[in-house]
Design an enzyme around this catalytic site. Sequence first.
Site, PDB file in Angstrom:
ATOM      1  N   GLU A   1       8.761   0.856  11.407  1.00 50.10           N
ATOM      2  CA  GLU A   1       9.935   1.743  11.292  1.00 50.10           C
ATOM      3  C   GLU A   1       9.359   3.155  11.277  1.00 50.10           C
ATOM      4  O   GLU A   1       8.756   3.580  10.297  1.00 50.10           O
ATOM      5  CB  GLU A   1      10.712   1.404  10.029  1.00 50.10           C
ATOM      6  CG  GLU A   1      12.126   1.953  10.055  1.00 50.10           C
ATOM      7  CD  GLU A   1      12.211   3.305   9.390  1.00 50.10           C
ATOM      8  OE1 GLU A   1      12.041   4.319  10.118  1.00 50.10           O
ATOM      9  OE2 GLU A   1      12.441   3.352   8.183  1.00 50.10           O
TER      10      GLU A   1
ATOM     11  N   THR B   1       0.666   7.236  13.380  1.00 55.22           N
ATOM     12  CA  THR B   1       0.046   6.234  12.500  1.00 55.22           C
ATOM     13  C   THR B   1       0.622   4.848  12.808  1.00 55.22           C
ATOM     14  O   THR B   1      -0.111   3.860  12.870  1.00 55.22           O
ATOM     15  CB  THR B   1       0.272   6.595  11.010  1.00 55.22           C
ATOM     16  OG1 THR B   1      -0.191   7.919  10.792  1.00 55.22           O
ATOM     17  CG2 THR B   1      -0.482   5.653  10.093  1.00 55.22           C
ATOM     18  N   GLY B   2       1.923   4.802  13.038  1.00 55.97           N
ATOM     19  CA  GLY B   2       2.565   3.517  13.335  1.00 55.97           C
ATOM     20  C   GLY B   2       2.031   2.873  14.601  1.00 55.97           C
ATOM     21  O   GLY B   2       1.825   1.654  14.651  1.00 55.97           O
TER      22      GLY B   2
ATOM     23  N   CYS C   1      13.886   9.562   7.121  1.00 56.45           N
ATOM     24  CA  CYS C   1      13.639   9.237   8.532  1.00 56.45           C
ATOM     25  C   CYS C   1      14.948   9.165   9.319  1.00 56.45           C
ATOM     26  O   CYS C   1      14.982   9.421  10.513  1.00 56.45           O
ATOM     27  CB  CYS C   1      12.852   7.954   8.668  1.00 56.45           C
ATOM     28  SG  CYS C   1      13.592   6.575   7.802  1.00 56.45           S
TER      29      CYS C   1
ATOM     30  N   GLU D   1       9.557  15.789  15.514  1.00 56.40           N
ATOM     31  CA  GLU D   1      10.085  15.509  14.180  1.00 56.40           C
ATOM     32  C   GLU D   1       9.465  16.485  13.177  1.00 56.40           C
ATOM     33  O   GLU D   1       8.251  16.555  13.040  1.00 56.40           O
ATOM     34  CB  GLU D   1       9.757  14.079  13.755  1.00 56.40           C
ATOM     35  CG  GLU D   1      10.371  13.729  12.418  1.00 56.40           C
ATOM     36  CD  GLU D   1      10.028  12.323  11.939  1.00 56.40           C
ATOM     37  OE1 GLU D   1      10.952  11.604  11.538  1.00 56.40           O
ATOM     38  OE2 GLU D   1       8.845  11.948  11.971  1.00 56.40           O
TER      39      GLU D   1
ATOM     40  N   LYS E   1       0.872  -1.190   0.000  1.00 59.74           N
ATOM     41  CA  LYS E   1       0.000   0.000   0.000  1.00 59.74           C
ATOM     42  C   LYS E   1       0.900   1.228   0.000  1.00 59.74           C
ATOM     43  O   LYS E   1       1.442   1.620   1.020  1.00 59.74           O
ATOM     44  CB  LYS E   1      -0.856  -0.084   1.238  1.00 59.74           C
ATOM     45  CG  LYS E   1      -1.883   0.840   1.660  1.00 59.74           C
ATOM     46  CD  LYS E   1      -2.400   1.984   1.014  1.00 59.74           C
ATOM     47  CE  LYS E   1      -2.402   3.175   1.926  1.00 59.74           C
ATOM     48  NZ  LYS E   1      -1.762   4.318   1.341  1.00 59.74           N
TER      49      LYS E   1
ATOM     50  N   GLY F   1       6.510   4.902   8.534  1.00 58.56           N
ATOM     51  CA  GLY F   1       5.768   6.157   8.498  1.00 58.56           C
ATOM     52  C   GLY F   1       5.868   6.877   9.816  1.00 58.56           C
ATOM     53  O   GLY F   1       6.836   6.698  10.563  1.00 58.56           O
ATOM     54  N   SER F   2       4.852   7.665  10.103  1.00 56.77           N
ATOM     55  CA  SER F   2       4.903   8.521  11.288  1.00 56.77           C
ATOM     56  C   SER F   2       4.623   7.723  12.565  1.00 56.77           C
ATOM     57  O   SER F   2       4.019   6.645  12.522  1.00 56.77           O
ATOM     58  CB  SER F   2       3.881   9.641  11.152  1.00 56.77           C
ATOM     59  OG  SER F   2       2.590   9.094  11.099  1.00 56.77           O
TER      60      SER F   2
HETATM   61  O1  TXE Z   1       2.582   9.606   7.151  1.00 54.16           O
HETATM   62  P1  TXE Z   1       1.670   8.433   7.698  1.00 54.16           P
HETATM   63  P2  TXE Z   1       2.190  10.862   6.260  1.00 54.16           P
HETATM   64  C1  TXE Z   1       6.314  11.506   9.064  1.00 54.16           C
HETATM   65  C2  TXE Z   1       6.644  12.937   8.725  1.00 54.16           C
HETATM   66  C3  TXE Z   1       5.420  13.408   8.012  1.00 54.16           C
HETATM   67  C4  TXE Z   1       4.351  12.668   8.764  1.00 54.16           C
HETATM   68  C5  TXE Z   1       3.070  12.496   8.029  1.00 54.16           C
HETATM   69  O2  TXE Z   1       6.833  13.657   9.912  1.00 54.16           O
HETATM   70  O3  TXE Z   1       5.230  14.784   8.093  1.00 54.16           O
HETATM   71  O4  TXE Z   1       4.923  11.410   9.011  1.00 54.16           O
HETATM   72  O5  TXE Z   1       3.270  11.875   6.767  1.00 54.16           O
HETATM   73  C6  TXE Z   1      -0.637   4.951   5.578  1.00 54.16           C
HETATM   74  N1  TXE Z   1      -3.668   2.484   8.894  1.00 54.16           N
HETATM   75  N2  TXE Z   1       6.881  10.569   8.126  1.00 54.16           N
HETATM   76  O6  TXE Z   1       0.835  11.390   6.577  1.00 54.16           O
HETATM   77  O7  TXE Z   1       0.329   8.918   8.055  1.00 54.16           O
HETATM   78  C7  TXE Z   1      -0.506   6.080   4.576  1.00 54.16           C
HETATM   79  O8  TXE Z   1      -1.481   5.951   3.559  1.00 54.16           O
HETATM   80  C8  TXE Z   1      -2.775   2.011   8.029  1.00 54.16           C
HETATM   81  C9  TXE Z   1       7.961   9.791   8.627  1.00 54.16           C
HETATM   82  O9  TXE Z   1       2.390  10.511   4.862  1.00 54.16           O
HETATM   83  O10 TXE Z   1       2.465   7.749   8.737  1.00 54.16           O
HETATM   84  C10 TXE Z   1       0.901   5.865   4.070  1.00 54.16           C
HETATM   85  O11 TXE Z   1       0.898   4.823   3.113  1.00 54.16           O
HETATM   86  N3  TXE Z   1      -2.047   2.786   7.211  1.00 54.16           N
HETATM   87  C11 TXE Z   1       8.285   8.676   7.750  1.00 54.16           C
HETATM   88  C12 TXE Z   1       1.635   5.407   5.329  1.00 54.16           C
HETATM   89  O12 TXE Z   1       0.625   4.917   6.207  1.00 54.16           O
HETATM   90  C13 TXE Z   1      -2.232   4.110   7.273  1.00 54.16           C
HETATM   91  C14 TXE Z   1       8.081   8.782   6.312  1.00 54.16           C
HETATM   92  C15 TXE Z   1       2.418   6.492   6.053  1.00 54.16           C
HETATM   93  O13 TXE Z   1       1.507   7.506   6.418  1.00 54.16           O
HETATM   94  C16 TXE Z   1      -3.151   4.681   8.164  1.00 54.16           C
HETATM   95  C17 TXE Z   1       6.961   9.616   5.960  1.00 54.16           C
HETATM   96  C18 TXE Z   1      -3.884   3.800   8.998  1.00 54.16           C
HETATM   97  N4  TXE Z   1      -4.783   4.245   9.893  1.00 54.16           N
HETATM   98  C19 TXE Z   1       6.420  10.480   6.865  1.00 54.16           C
HETATM   99  N5  TXE Z   1      -3.118   6.014   8.013  1.00 54.16           N
HETATM  100  C20 TXE Z   1       9.463   7.802   8.091  1.00 54.16           C
HETATM  101  N6  TXE Z   1       9.647   7.427   9.337  1.00 54.16           N
HETATM  102  O14 TXE Z   1      10.189   7.413   7.207  1.00 54.16           O
HETATM  103  C21 TXE Z   1      -2.205   6.292   7.057  1.00 54.16           C
HETATM  104  N7  TXE Z   1      -1.672   5.135   6.599  1.00 54.16           N
END
Ligand code: TXE
Length: 496
Positions: free
Chosen positions: A269, A250-251, A303, A400, A193, A246-247
């Site tokens: 991660e 959300t994680g 990240c 962050e 996804k 991701g964030s």
């Molecule tokens: O990340 P999300 P976003 C951080 C960075 C950024 C913030 C938001 O600070 O400003 O996160 O970015 C999916 N259940 N990072 O909104 O929300 C979403 O569709 C399952 C750090 O893009 O964490 C995407 O595919 N999945 C980071 C993925 O999760 C869900 C890299 C990441 O989204 C979901 C990017 C849910 N409920 C942003 N909600 C790093 N650590 O590398 C969303 N998603």
Amino acid sequence: MSEISLLPEVQVFLGREHGQFIDGRAITGGDVATDVVNPSNRKIIASVHHASPFDVEHAVASAHEAFTGSWRKTSPARRGELLNHLADLMQQHREELAQIESVSSGKLIGLSRAFEIDYTISFLRYYAGWATKIHGRTMELSLPSAHDERYTGLTLRQPLGVVAGIVPWNFSIMIAAWKFGSALACGCTAVIKPSEFTPLTMLRIAELAIEAGIPAGVLNVVNGNGATVGPALIAHPNVSKVTFTGSVPTGLGVGIAAMQAGLKHVTLELGGKNPAGFLRDFPVDRTVEGIIEAAYLHQGEVCASAERFYVHRSRIDDVLDALRKALSTLKIGSALDESAQFGPLANSSHLAKVMSYFEKAKAESGKFVYGGLAAEGEGFFVQPTAILASSQTDTIMKEEIFGPVASFLPYEDEEELLHYMNDTRFGLTASVWTNDLSKALRLVPSVEAGTVWVNMHNYIDPAMPFGGVKSSGIGREFGEAFIEHFTGLKSVIIRY
Ligand code: TXE
């Protein structure tokens, strides 16, 4: 601003209808679609249909059928060959994939080529090599023997099943490949996804996977809103493992949902607030080079990047002066401008988020060394920024930002440096910069992070495990460690 021209095949690809890739073919249509916006000029480059609940069901069903069928029948050696074929095809389509990535994410084209494509190829070849080296053990057992019976124990290391890989927008190819490369090498199948901001490149890679000979259903892609498609995937009874980048918020939600859905295996991660500590002996010019490497790669949307910088009080004025000069020479430009050194941010909400930290820094008496404004241009441009924080408790030292914002604080001695570096709820990466190896070796074990670099930052290698401690995540990607996270152990005891 001189941009390279998009290849004809990229233009054709962008002009197609997009949606999902399931069971070996592209699936389009549906009620909802999201526009993909080129961050360099805010122009819409494509539109991608969201996966319906039926599409999610279809994707997991096809992955499950492949897991129990075609992929199970594929020998480990063949799995490795097929991953290598995909790597070969990525090599052949390097420019095409790099361009699609750059217009979707704002990544400078040079970085797309070298990092997204070339690194991904290295990762896929690394995983391919492991496919034939995944095995259990045999052992002699000590169970009681009344009539001279004996026992042999063995462990089978078996693939977990269907893996849901949830991927962010900052490295949409490489992070996806960490997930599906690991999964496929271990004998799992995958449903990826991508982020709703960068849904395109993974669709093209899934097509190449079929061309490479990877059976239909082994690698599927579903697009759409994270908050709807993500939970549907995680909750699906035929998904055995969830791997997410991701964030942090959300994680955490993903981890909880995976537990509630039946104690599924999870790798998370997540973000960080990574520190870089420059010891007193480290020269000013090399400190500035190190800061640029650590903070501004891909506009800080990495990240692993450092956002907190600690410089000895005796050196901080010199370092900030030299940094100001260096940042003022960085050429800001479109992701397709080969001479640009600094591109746009990935999307408008991210630009707004980064800019909001400038206001917070001002309110908390941070001193702007450089930047702090949107930069010229039609896209989501912001200046590379350096801020001298007023204290360790400033918001810019705690949260962050995930953008090109380096925050600085002077320290007095190494004890204070270590305290500052560890004074965070995160622990993804950190770096220590010194010419004194013995000092570095003493500091490294005490730094609370999954990866600690010495005199470098932001370099990853397929052979080195990567992941966080504290709130930065659970589990490790790459290195031999990945095998443990995509397989389970079955114990077999034989009496004879
Ligand atoms: O990340 P999300 P976003 C951080 C960075 C950024 C913030 C938001 O600070 O400003 O996160 O970015 C999916 N259940 N990072 O909104 O929300 C979403 O569709 C399952 C750090 O893009 O964490 C995407 O595919 N999945 C980071 C993925 O999760 C869900 C890299 C990441 O989204 C979901 C990017 C849910 N409920 C942003 N909600 C790093 N650590 O590398 C969303 N998603």
